[in-house]
Motif scaffolding. Sequence first.
Motif, PDB file in Angstrom:
ATOM      1  N   TYR A   1       0.728  -1.265   0.108  1.00 58.04           N
ATOM      2  CA  TYR A   1       0.171  -0.077  -0.027  1.00 58.04           C
ATOM      3  C   TYR A   1       0.873   1.245   0.114  1.00 58.04           C
TER       4      TYR A   1
ATOM      5  N   ARG B   1     -12.213   7.335   7.476  1.00 59.19           N
ATOM      6  CA  ARG B   1     -11.470   6.366   7.290  1.00 59.19           C
ATOM      7  C   ARG B   1     -11.304   5.641   8.469  1.00 59.19           C
TER       8      ARG B   1
ATOM      9  N   GLN C   1       0.451   4.281  -0.054  1.00 55.64           N
ATOM     10  CA  GLN C   1       0.042   5.490   0.566  1.00 55.64           C
ATOM     11  C   GLN C   1       0.298   5.506   2.054  1.00 55.64           C
TER      12      GLN C   1
ATOM     13  N   LEU D   1      -5.380   5.556   7.136  1.00 49.26           N
ATOM     14  CA  LEU D   1      -4.909   4.586   5.911  1.00 49.26           C
ATOM     15  C   LEU D   1      -4.359   3.438   6.518  1.00 49.26           C
TER      16      LEU D   1
ATOM     17  N   TRP E   1     -10.589  -1.079  -1.106  1.00 46.61           N
ATOM     18  CA  TRP E   1      -9.692  -0.272  -0.642  1.00 46.61           C
ATOM     19  C   TRP E   1      -9.270   1.252  -1.369  1.00 46.61           C
ATOM     20  N   ASN E   2      -9.501   1.085  -2.756  1.00 50.42           N
ATOM     21  CA  ASN E   2      -9.658   2.389  -3.429  1.00 50.42           C
ATOM     22  C   ASN E   2     -10.513   3.285  -3.005  1.00 50.42           C
TER      23      ASN E   2
ATOM     24  N   ALA F   1      -9.571   4.628   0.518  1.00 51.72           N
ATOM     25  CA  ALA F   1      -8.248   5.496   0.488  1.00 51.72           C
ATOM     26  C   ALA F   1      -8.275   6.637  -0.045  1.00 51.72           C
ATOM     27  N   SER F   2      -9.154   6.746  -1.168  1.00 44.62           N
ATOM     28  CA  SER F   2      -9.252   8.028  -1.979  1.00 44.62           C
ATOM     29  C   SER F   2     -10.417   8.998  -1.751  1.00 44.62           C
ATOM     30  N   GLN F   3     -11.592   8.634  -1.235  1.00 48.56           N
ATOM     31  CA  GLN F   3     -12.622   9.264  -1.073  1.00 48.56           C
ATOM     32  C   GLN F   3     -13.211   9.878   0.377  1.00 48.56           C
ATOM     33  N   GLN F   4     -12.293   9.317   1.088  1.00 51.16           N
ATOM     34  CA  GLN F   4     -12.984   9.594   2.489  1.00 51.16           C
ATOM     35  C   GLN F   4     -11.898  10.609   3.544  1.00 51.16           C
TER      36      GLN F   4
END
Length: 169
Positions: free
Chosen positions: A24, A68, A26, A40, A56-57, A60-63
């Motif tokens: 991962y 999260r 990030q 994360l 996962w995506n 990881a990208s929208q919250q």
Amino acid sequence: MAGLQQTNSEKILLSWVRQSTRNYPQVNVINFTSSWSDGLAFNALLHSHRPDLFDWNAVASQQSPVQRLDHAFNIARQHLGIEKLLDPEDVATACPDKKSILMYVTSLFQVLPQQVTMEAIREVEMLPRHSRVAKEEHVQVHHQQRFSQEVSCITFLLAFCCSKVVVSL
């Protein structure tokens, strides 16, 4: 001796986390404080062992960090039986409480696969000490200095207000 044992336990736990979250990009867990504040690391740890539980995506990208963290704690409660011991708002700070993070990650360690390689342990031992400890200490010192400044300011304001009250009388 107990301190040494705790240090070794922390190394093993950190090695397990780093090994589990290696895929991962990030996520770079170097401690049990600031590395967890964006949520994360918790989600990556869960996803690495149980990818069937969520996308996962999307997480990881929208919250936001609080969302999260809430997501990870809810997944762990619903699917792994780990009580929601932490409040997302308490973790989504510059320096969350180390003992609380350790306690929660240990709970995850107890229910998820626990294979830790010697390579992962050596990797943790090679982390710069500055990254693991000094940064945490710096943040704590900064908070203490800021608190002292605020107390001094409040003390000054109180003294000033009291002197005005005395003069007015």
